[in-house]
Motif scaffolding. Structure first.
Motif, PDB file in Angstrom:
ATOM      1  N   ASP A 105      -1.480 -13.815 -16.590  1.00  0.00           N
ATOM      2  CA  ASP A 105      -1.192 -12.595 -15.872  1.00  0.00           C
ATOM      3  C   ASP A 105      -1.850 -11.471 -16.638  1.00  0.00           C
ATOM      4  OD1 ASP A 105      -0.176 -10.431 -14.688  1.00  0.00           O
ATOM      5  OD2 ASP A 105       1.906 -11.085 -14.679  1.00  0.00           O
ATOM      6  N   SER A 165      -2.087  -8.247 -15.638  1.00  0.00           N
ATOM      7  CA  SER A 165      -1.863  -6.999 -14.900  1.00  0.00           C
ATOM      8  C   SER A 165      -1.432  -5.875 -15.834  1.00  0.00           C
ATOM      9  CB  SER A 165      -0.808  -7.214 -13.816  1.00  0.00           C
ATOM     10  OG  SER A 165       0.199  -8.045 -14.315  1.00  0.00           O
ATOM     11  N   ASN A 213      -6.343 -13.535 -12.130  1.00  0.00           N
ATOM     12  CA  ASN A 213      -5.053 -14.232 -12.273  1.00  0.00           C
ATOM     13  C   ASN A 213      -5.081 -15.548 -11.492  1.00  0.00           C
ATOM     14  OD1 ASN A 213      -4.271 -12.091 -13.753  1.00  0.00           O
ATOM     15  ND2 ASN A 213      -2.781 -11.275 -12.309  1.00  0.00           N
TER      16      ASN A 213
END
Length: 1837
Positions: free
Chosen positions: A1096, A1098, A1139
């Protein structure tokens, strides 16, 4: 910083590196730094905005940390705050990869490090994200299952070597996190303290592991630097609670260290705001205890005192903060502390405690100096200054130094070396030179005279080096200091001794240190010319006339040293390396000589130059050892004054060389004339001086080079190459040309300026006046013309050779390569780096990733030919030619590899040279710095060296270089060499390859596929050498990166399958053990270094906000603007794609590996179905390794498949049961902070009347699984499991399961599979070494948790079979299954649980009946694991079964002991929640305490400890409802009455084994044995010792404990002795002291002399271990003194002697003092008249003396002798008189005569070493008597 400078920058920088301003090109740096900063701000902000964590954010944060390394914090305050906030957001991203997190954390730490730059008003940081980060990583819930790999978590099956490496790395991971919190701490908001207390107070349950965790968090997080007006919101909230907790804990639990660290920090940050006085005796007593010093005659140490002792760093910080202030109490105690431990510092004492003592000695002065600096010299910052009233006064400092002087002087000669003492002296001399330097001088002068004790010399000299600056600098405090310098220097000269290496090295260091500080200028003329000199100055001026003499004598010594170390003929003919000793000697000699000449006046220099010139030119030296040393001395001279030196040396050497080479034949001789070689060597060294001074000789030098570069002899052309290299370097580099201690050298006459005023003066940073050598136009022209003349022809020859137009022999090629290499090294800084096209498409990024080019003072002349590129082209052609035609020409290949390395990296500085110079700079700085004044008060030479290092650092900074096709070609060549035929070539090429991979951005991705080609199993053209080379390339070296393990999915997606495939392929021969080993290492490295890679990537909104602020900031404006909307959307799209891509790559990797094999799984993502099937099948694989891996993998997979149980947040006071129990007591909440057994946690405790025995009760019951909840305060919100109806459905059918679950279910319900699995699991692995396996436990726990009781039917029969089998491995297997089953049934429904226990209880009974010596530990672990963190009410079946009748004697004593052990395992996990069970158990055990069998007794003792551990006396804790020690002891004492009332000693006449009923006394003896076992085990475990109760047992123990080991020395006596030793070491509370003393007083009146004797040994230990508590209680001191003096007159001789020993010990540790009164008392006793012999004989046949008189007279003599022996290492003023008085008793009757003889012989033994000093204390008459005594016949009698 000046105003103009900040205007030029456009902002006021926070703090830049000052040394940059002293560089020769300083004026260009502001523009450069601004440009780089603008790039960083723009690109970093933009990378965050378009959410590109990798490579964008990572690349630019690295650039930021490089920027800080180069320029310091050269940015505005606004930017500083924004950078910190951005990095804080990045570090705390929840799903960040650990590696990236560590990088961010390190950068954030360096941004926060200088906390004075940002105040609390500028910056505020939240604490909770950091807490969550710590908690997630250090207390990970999934790491032990292998679902998260942190750097350094201990992997299963690592070897011990790697475990050690792991632990080190783990520490670095923890260390980074801790340092991060430490640096953020000052900026936590004011509300933080209260929030932290609310968060962690509920964890404070002292019996639970959470206590360690909570106190650890307090230590780490609680802010202590709040300003005074916020103290009420800061430490005042917790100080009283925690300090009272600390005071009440007496037995050093693991968390006490954290408290000490917290208090030390608190005291240091808030000097003057806390009154520590009431705690000072307690603090010092505990410090003394934690030194673990050996005391008394027979002492048993408690092991945890060793492991949990305080860290000296915290102790020192705490003590330093307590000093000063109005009361001066701390200094009194500190003096007491050093008085009591001084004798331990004497060199004759040695033990494992010595290291701690030395550390204390070394760190305390440093810490006081730091505090003084902070109070007096540090610039004021926002941090609170120390209030005037509490600052250290002059008086305080004097007292402090005086208290430390004695131990430091003793420690100079310690067995551990003199380093610690030297560092202590260095700091003490800054404070009070007049107190510490004279005693060091007193020891140094005799040591310089003595020949027999070289150790003394090295010790004293290293201490003199430490105090050099304080000695030489003229100060008010010690004005006569400088007068010692010349005598010391002159006397040190004999230390330059070829036969004693260590002495020689320390002498060099000594001379170099002193001459660095002092200009060697003859100032004697000033005596006649000036009349304003002080007495000391006059002395110095007249002494300075000896400087010339000193320099010449030193040179003579060096010449002798050199002549002594000439190489023998034989060694010279073989090519041997110099030994380590010789190279160190050479270094010491050349640096010392160079320092001396640098500091000489011109007059002395010319005399020295003449002398060294004559020595060098009238002798001929071999060139390896002696030649090197002489050449170094000549070089040193040339460097100081080049013109004068070159004028002598260059013409001489050039003429000699030309004369010898005039003969044509010389060119082809294999062995050259010695004289030629020596002159070449000399010439090549003396020209290492300023380039502009060389220019006049340039033609001569080039002529010589033409003559000698093509000699055939290797040594000859080697020296010529050195000459070439050094000539070019001198012209081409930038460097300072002088390192004098005063700018401008020492040319001033003594009229205006007196050089002695400059002694020891530090350099002035703002007025350094560095003389730089910067290459001039002429020098550049010379360099390029030399290259044209010498390098170009070589390149052309090699090209012709490659084209086969000219034949060259191997030696010719090697010589040409050597010339090329030396040209490259000499002129490297002038040659522009290689350029070319950037290699495209390695990574895709939306921000620019370009390299930073730093200006290092060289403007490249692009009109000239770039020889770097020319060399590159020719060398590559030659390399391929050599590989094709003569691959065995290894020497040429070595040379080519070196050239490639320098083509890539060399720009004038070598990394390893820079590193070693930086290291030596730090060492010298440390040994000579003045920490008191701080602010860079270093000597000038050091400051210049630091500026030079700054220049080299810029030269070497290559971070993120662009990867061009030229580099690509060279790296391909390196790869070719790394896989060539010869292993030496391979390994050299590999190390160059690895360093290149670290420099060029992303080039690993380019090279990886090329390496993998060699591992391709389908290719047939790959040789074993290539295969092996490729494996080594994958492995990497220990520092650089490892290709097999790049932290990117796309990379490991290629590498891992390839490695596994090649490992499994039949074609690749694993026959060679070396290849097999390589695969093992690779697997191990992947296993060890792999860290979880993220899925991930982000970035949250809060992070973007800070990035936008950075992009919109000014001064300097960011170089790129804000990204527009399309770019931002594109960034978001790419991030999501990345991702997704990661997940696909992960799945593909697993698929690829399953075509082979592996054991990885990742926390965030469930393993694909195929992998699950593979692992389940592998459980029954033939190989045990595969099975083990499969078990741990499956444990992790089951955790991933676990269905989450719903949890809800509850306010604890809303729980119905809690309300009910409060109402039943009509309880009002008085103090919210009370912990312990109170009404509001009563419902949690086990109560057999309220157990859930039906479905309905079970559902109503609110289970709390974690043991610590409720003991202390309740948390505001408690996470509890939601009611059963909200939980996921239990007992799914097969159809409802997912594919992965079905695979597991099918296999585990298949009887054949289960049968096979259990067969494997019950095999023995290593006989006698197997232990309960937690991996298997997790496997079964997961199975029963995920599948409920569905799998149980298939296992029942097997389990019943295994339980009945007493074989060790089968019992262990079933224990693992049962503990997993009990823990796995946590969420089962009542009906299932009830059925389960109905079947399990009988099973466990059988198991416990069949228990064996090998398996009882496994069953204990099994039950303990099963009960860990479980509500006892859920397991009531188990506890009731275990409580049935543990000690029934059925299976014999062994089974009874095992039953107790297993029961103890279960109850100990439940801590305070089962008081009813503990009461029942105690009631059951009490009648059985008279057990005959030793093993049962020991186990009962241990069980009792656990029963009573809950009964603690901690502050704010309610009395426990569990059993209490006091009641128990009272009952025991009643049963022991027959023994207590018995007279005389107690013999143990109960033999183990006879069981018929015996009388009361025998029963009491048996009982006593068990009680002793209990006292021994509880000494180390309980938190506080229940003293008042135990004291009643003391008289009994004193009766038993033996005095000497006689025949009746049995178990009971030994235990009693141990118990006494442990009890004496106990920490007392002040109110317990009178109690103890009255008990001892009573015993001292007893009739048994053994008891009276033991009172004394007990007293010794007790007083020392509670020294300061006793010292602060005058009545206690008086009582003890009376007691000892009384026992000194005891009728029993042994007691008297022990009393004397005790008295001597008390005097020695200054507990009692030798005053007039005591001396008079002893003298009076010793003069008691005894009747003469004649009178006595008349009455009786036997010669008897009236005993009372003799005893008292003996007591007096013993008292005097105790006084003498209490000073073993010095002679106090009262001692001579006492010795003379003692000698008068030499002819008394026995035992007096014996005592006197022994005393005199001991005195002689201890004072013999320093008798010369001690003699001074005696008058002549006393000496006569004494000498007579010590050597008289009586001494031998």
């Amino acid at each position: 910083m000046t105003k103009e400078a900040s205007e030029a920058l456009g902002f006021v920088p926070q703090k830049d590196i000052v040394y940059n301003k002293l560089l020769p090109y300083a004026e260009k740096l502001d523009a450069e730094s601004n440009e780089i900063l603008a790039q960083i701000k723009g690109n970093l902000g933009r990378a965050v905005q378009i959410r590109e964590l990798w490579p964008g954010v990572l690349f630019w944060t690295r650039k930021l940390s490089t920027y800080i390394r180069l320029y310091g914090r050269k940015f505005s305050k606004e930017d500083h705050v924004l950078f910190i906030k951005l990095l804080f957001e990045l570090v705390t991203l929840p799903k960040l990869e650990i590696t990236i997190m560590q990088g961010f954390a390190r950068l954030l730490i360096s941004l926060l490090k200088k906390k004075e730059l940002l105040s609390r008003d500028d910056l505020e940081l939240p604490w909770r994200p950091l807490y969550e980060l710590q908690d997630r990583i250090l207390y990970s819930k999934t790491e032990h299952l292998g679902l998260n790999w942190f750097p350094s978590s201990l992997r299963p099956h690592s070897s011990s070597k790697h475990i050690i490496i792991k632990i080190a790395q783990r520490c670095s991971m923890e260390g980074v996190l801790k340092a991060l919190v430490k640096n953020c701490r000052p900026y936590f908001p004011e509300s933080a303290t209260q929030e932290m207390l609310d968060e962690w107070r509920p964890l404070l349950c002292p019996f639970d592991a959470t206590m360690q965790r909570a106190i650890g968090y307090f230590e780490l997080f609680l802010p202590t630097t709040l300003p005074p007006h916020l103290h009420l919101k800061g430490f005042r909230l917790w100080f009283d609670d925690l300090i009272s907790l600390w005071v009440s804990v007496q037995n050093l639990p693991g968390w006490e260290m954290h408290l000490v660290s917290l208090f030390a920090r608190l005291a240091n940050d808030n000097i003057g705001y806390i009154d520590w006085d009431p705690y000072i005796p307690k603090i010092f007593t505990r410090i003394l205890r934690s030194l673990n010093l050996p005391v008394g005659s027979n002492q048993t140490l408690v092991s945890r005192y060793q492991t949990n002792a305080y860290d000296i760093t915290y102790v020192v910080t705490w003590v330093t903060a307590l000093l000063g202030g109005p009361s001066k109490k701390a200094q009194t105690q500190l003096t007491g502390l050093f008085n009591s431990i001084t004798s331990f510092y004497h060199p004759s004492n040695h033990g494992r405690w010595l290291m701690k003592l030395m550390k204390l000695l070394q760190r305390l002065p440093a810490c006081v100096v730091r505090r003084l600096h902070r109070e007096r010299y540090r610039k004021a910052t926002w941090l609170e200054p120390v209030p005037e009233s509490h600052r250290l006064s002059e008086q305080d400092i004097t007292e402090f130094v005086a208290s430390m002087k004695q131990p430091v002087i003793l420690a100079m000669f310690s067995k551990t070396g003199s380093l610690d003492a030297a560092q202590a002296l260095q700091n003490l001399a800054l404070l009070r030179p007049e107190l510490v330097i004279p005693p060091v001088l007193e020891r140094t002068y005799p040591a310089l005279e003595t020949l027999t004790e070289p150790h003394q010399l090295t010790a004293t000299l290293s201490c003199m080096i430490a105090v050099a600056r304080s000695l030489v600098a003229e100060g008010q405090r010690f004005p006569e200091g400088p007068t010692h310098m010349l005598p010391l220097l002159m006397r040190a000269l004999p230390g330059v001794d070829p036969n004693d290496f260590s002495k020689c090295m320390i002498t060099f260091q000594f001379i170099a240190t002193f001459t660095t500080l002092v200009p060697l200028v003859d100032c004697s003329s000033a005596l006649t010319e000036r009349n304003d000199l002080t007495q000391v100055e006059k002395e110095l001026c007249s002494a300075s006339a000896e400087f010339e003499d000193f320099v010449l004598q030193f040179m003579d010594r060096c010449f002798a040293l050199i002549e002594n170390s000439t190489l023998e003929q034989t060694r010279e003919e073989m090519e041997t390396e110099k030994t380590h000793v010789e190279s160190l000697m050479e270094l010491g000699l050349s640096s010392t000589f160079s320092t001396i000449l640098t500091q000489c006046s011109m007059k002395i220099f010319l005399v020295a130059l003449q002398k060294v010139f004559i020595f060098a030119t009238t002798n001929i030296f071999e060139t390896r050892v002696a030649g090197r040393m002489v050449a170094d001395m000549c070089r040193a001279a040339a460097k100081c004054h080049p013109e004068e030196s070159l004028r002598l040396f260059v013409p001489h050497c050039c003429n000699t060389v030309m004369q010898i080479t005039a003969n044509e034949e010389v060119l082809n001789e294999e062995e050259l004339d010695k004289e030629l070689l020596w002159n070449m060597q000399l010439l090549s060294e003396v020209i290492r001086v300023d380039g502009d001074k060389l220019l006049p000789y340039s033609n001569q030098l080039v002529h010589i080079l033409h003559l000698t570069l093509h000699l055939k002899c290797k040594q000859g052309y080697g020296l010529a190459c050195d000459l070439l290299h050094n000539t070019l370097r001198s012209m081409a580099l930038i460097y300072p040309t002088e390192y004098c201690s005063m700018p401008g050298g020492f040319l001033q006459t003594s009229h205006k300026h007196l050089p002695i005023k400059d002694w020891g003066r530090p350099g002035d940073l703002w007025n350094l006046a560095i003389q730089w050598h910067v290459p001039s136009e002429e020098e550049k022209a010379f360099v390029f013309s030399t290259l044209d003349q010498l390098l170009q022809p070589e390149l052309e020859r090699m090209q012709r050779h490659v084209r086969a137009e000219q034949e060259m022999s191997r030696d010719d090629v090697l010589r040409s390569l050597s010339i090329v290499h030396h040209c490259l090294l000499g002129a490297g800084s002038f040659l522009p780096p290689l350029h070319g096209e950037v290699v495209p498409d390695l990574v895709h990024s939306m921000v620019q990733l370009y390299e930073t080019n730093l200006y290092t003072g060289v403007d490249y002349d692009l009109s000239k030919q770039n020889y770097r590129e020319a060399i590159c082209t020719v060398i590559r052609q030659l390399l391929h030619h050599v590989l094709d035609h003569s691959e065995d020409n290894i020497k040429s290949l070595f040379s080519i590899i070196k050239i490639i390395n320098d083509l890539l990296h060399f720009r004038g500085s070598q990394k390893h040279e820079f590193d070693s110079r930086w290291k030596s700079f730090s060492l010298v700085k440390k040994s000579m710095e003045n920490k008191l004044y701080g602010s860079k008060q270093h000597i000038r030479a050091l400051l210049i060296e630091r500026v030079m290092l700054q220049h080299e650092l810029r030269n070497l900074t290559v971070e993120g270089c662009e990867y061009h096709n030229v580099h690509q070609d060279l790296i391909k060549d390196l790869l070719l060499l790394s896989t060539s035929t010869y292993s030496q070539v391979r390994s050299k090429a590999q190390s160059v390859l690895f360093s290149a991979l670290g420099v060029y951005t992303f080039c690993c991705r380019d090279i990886l596929p090329r390496v993998l080609e060699f591992l391709d199993t389908s290719r047939t053209d790959i040789t074993p050498h290539q295969f092996k080379g490729a494996l080594y390339c994958m492995l990497g070296n220990h520092v650089g990166l490892c290709l097999a393990n790049l932290q990117y999915w796309e990379c490991i997606g290629q590498t891992w399958p390839a490695i596994v495939r090649s490992c499994l392929s039949p074609a690749m021969s694993l026959e060679k053990p070396s290849v097999g080993r390589l695969f093992d290492e690779l697997a191990d490295k992947v296993h060890r270094q792999y860290e979880t890679i993220g899925f991930d990537f982000s970035i949250p909104q809060s992070c973007l906000d800070v990035a936008m602020k950075i992009l919109n900031s000014a001064k300097p404006e960011p170089s790129v603007g804000v990204a527009n909307e399309e770019e931002e959307l594109e960034g978001i799209r790419r991030q999501q794609e990345k991702n997704r891509d990661s997940v696909q790559r992960y799945e593909k990797l697993v698929e690829d590996l399953l075509d082979c094999i592996s054991d990885r799984n990742i926390d965030d993502h469930i393993v694909p179905t195929r992998a699950v099937r593979f692992f389940v099948k592998s459980l029954n694989h033939d190989s045990i390794l595969v099975r083990k891996v499969a078990i741990s993998a499956l444990g992790g997979i089951l955790k991933q498949l676990k269905r989450p149980h719903e949890k809800v947040l509850v306010n604890p006071y809303d729980i119905s049961e809690l309300k009910a129990s409060l109402e039943s007591c009509c309880y009002t909440q008085a103090d919210p902070l009370v912990s312990g057994d109170r009404p509001e946690n009563q419902w949690l405790r086990y109560d057999s009347t309220r157990l859930p025995r039906s479905q309905q009760d079970w559902d109503k019951c609110c289970f709390i699984e974690k043991t610590h909840w409720g003991y202390s305060t309740w948390p505001r919100k408690l996470m509890l499991y939601a009611p059963p109806e909200e939980q996921p459905k239990q007992g799914k059918t097969r159809e409802e399961m997912t594919g992965r679950e079905q695979i597991i279910y099918d296999h585990f319900t298949d009887p054949i599979f289960i049968n096979q699995l259990l067969q494997y699991l019950s095999l023995e692995e290593r006989k006698g070494k197997d232990k309960f396996s937690s991996c298997r436990f997790y496997l079964f726990k997961g199975l029963f948790r995920n599948f409920g009781d569905a799998l149980l039917p298939g296992l029942k029969a097997h389990m019943e079979r295994l339980v009945a089998d007493t074989h060790e491995s089968r019992q262990r297997c079933v224990a693992e299954i049962i503990s997993g089953l009990i823990r796995g049934s946590k969420h089962w429904s009542y009906s299932k649980v009830e059925t389960l226990w109905a079947w399990l209880c009988p099973l466990l009974r059988t198991a416990l009946f069949n228990i064996t010596i090998e398996t009882y530990a496994d069953w204990g672990t099994c039950i303990a694991m099963a009960c860990e963190s479980r509500d006892p009410r859920k397991l009531h079946w188990l506890f009731e079964m275990l409580m049935e009748s543990p000690v029934n004697g059925e299976g014999g004593s062994f089974v009874d002991a095992c039953h107790l052990y297993v029961l103890q395992g279960g109850l100990a996990q439940q801590e305070w929640r089962v008081p009813e069970l503990l009461h029942r158990l105690l009631q059951y055990l009490e009648p059985k305490l008279t057990q005959v069998y030793k093993n049962v007794r020991e186990r009962i003792g241990s069980v009792l400890t656990y029963i009573f551990i809950i009964d603690t006396k901690l502050p704010r804790t309610q009395p426990t409802t569990s059993p209490r020690v006091a009641d128990f002891t009272a009952r025991m004492l009643a049963r022991l009455r027959p023994l207590r009332e018995a007279e005389g000693e107690i013999q143990n006449h109960v033999l183990d084994g006879c069981t018929e009923e015996q009388d009361e006394r025998t029963q009491a003896i048996k009982l006593l044995k068990t009680v002793l076992k209990w006292l021994m085990t509880s000494a180390g475990r309980s938190f506080s010792s229940a003293l008042s109760e135990q004291l009643q047992l003391l008289p009994l123990l004193f009766k038993i404990a033996p005095v000497e080991n006689d025949d009746s020395y049995d178990e009971m006596k030994r235990d009693a002795k141990t118990c006494l030793s442990l009890m004496a070491q106990g920490l007392l509370c002040p109110d317990q002291i009178p109690q103890v003393l009255s008990t001892l007083r009573e015993i001292s009146k007893s009739s048994s002399w053994h008891g009276r004797f033991t009172v004394l040994t007990y007293l010794q230990i007790m007083v020392f271990y509670n020294l300061f508590l006793f010292l602060s209680d005058t009545k206690a001191i008086r009582d003890i003194r009376e007691l000892v003096l009384e026992l000194l007159e005891d009728e029993q001789l042994e007691v008297r002697e022990m009393a004397a020993t005790t008295l001597s010990g008390f005097l020695q540790c200054n507990f009692l003092s030798m005053d007039k009164h005591m001396q008079a008392h002893f003298e009076a006793l010793s003069k008691i008249r005894l009747p003469t012999r004649r009178k006595r004989e008349l009455d009786s046949v036997v010669d008897t003396i009236p005993s009372a008189d003799l005893v008292r007279r003996h007591a007096g003599v013993l008292g005097l002798s105790a006084c003498v022996l209490s000073s073993p290492y010095d002679v106090p003023t009262w001692m001579p008189q006492i010795l003379i008085e003692l000698s008068a008793h030499l002819n008394d009757s026995q035992p007096i005569e014996m005592t006197v003889k022994k005393t005199l012989s001991d005195f002689r033994r201890t004072h013999h070493d320093n008798w010369q000093q001690h003699k001074q204390q005696f008058t002549d008459d006393q000496l006569l008597v004494l000498t007579d005594l010590l050597v008289s016949p009586c001494y031998y009698a």
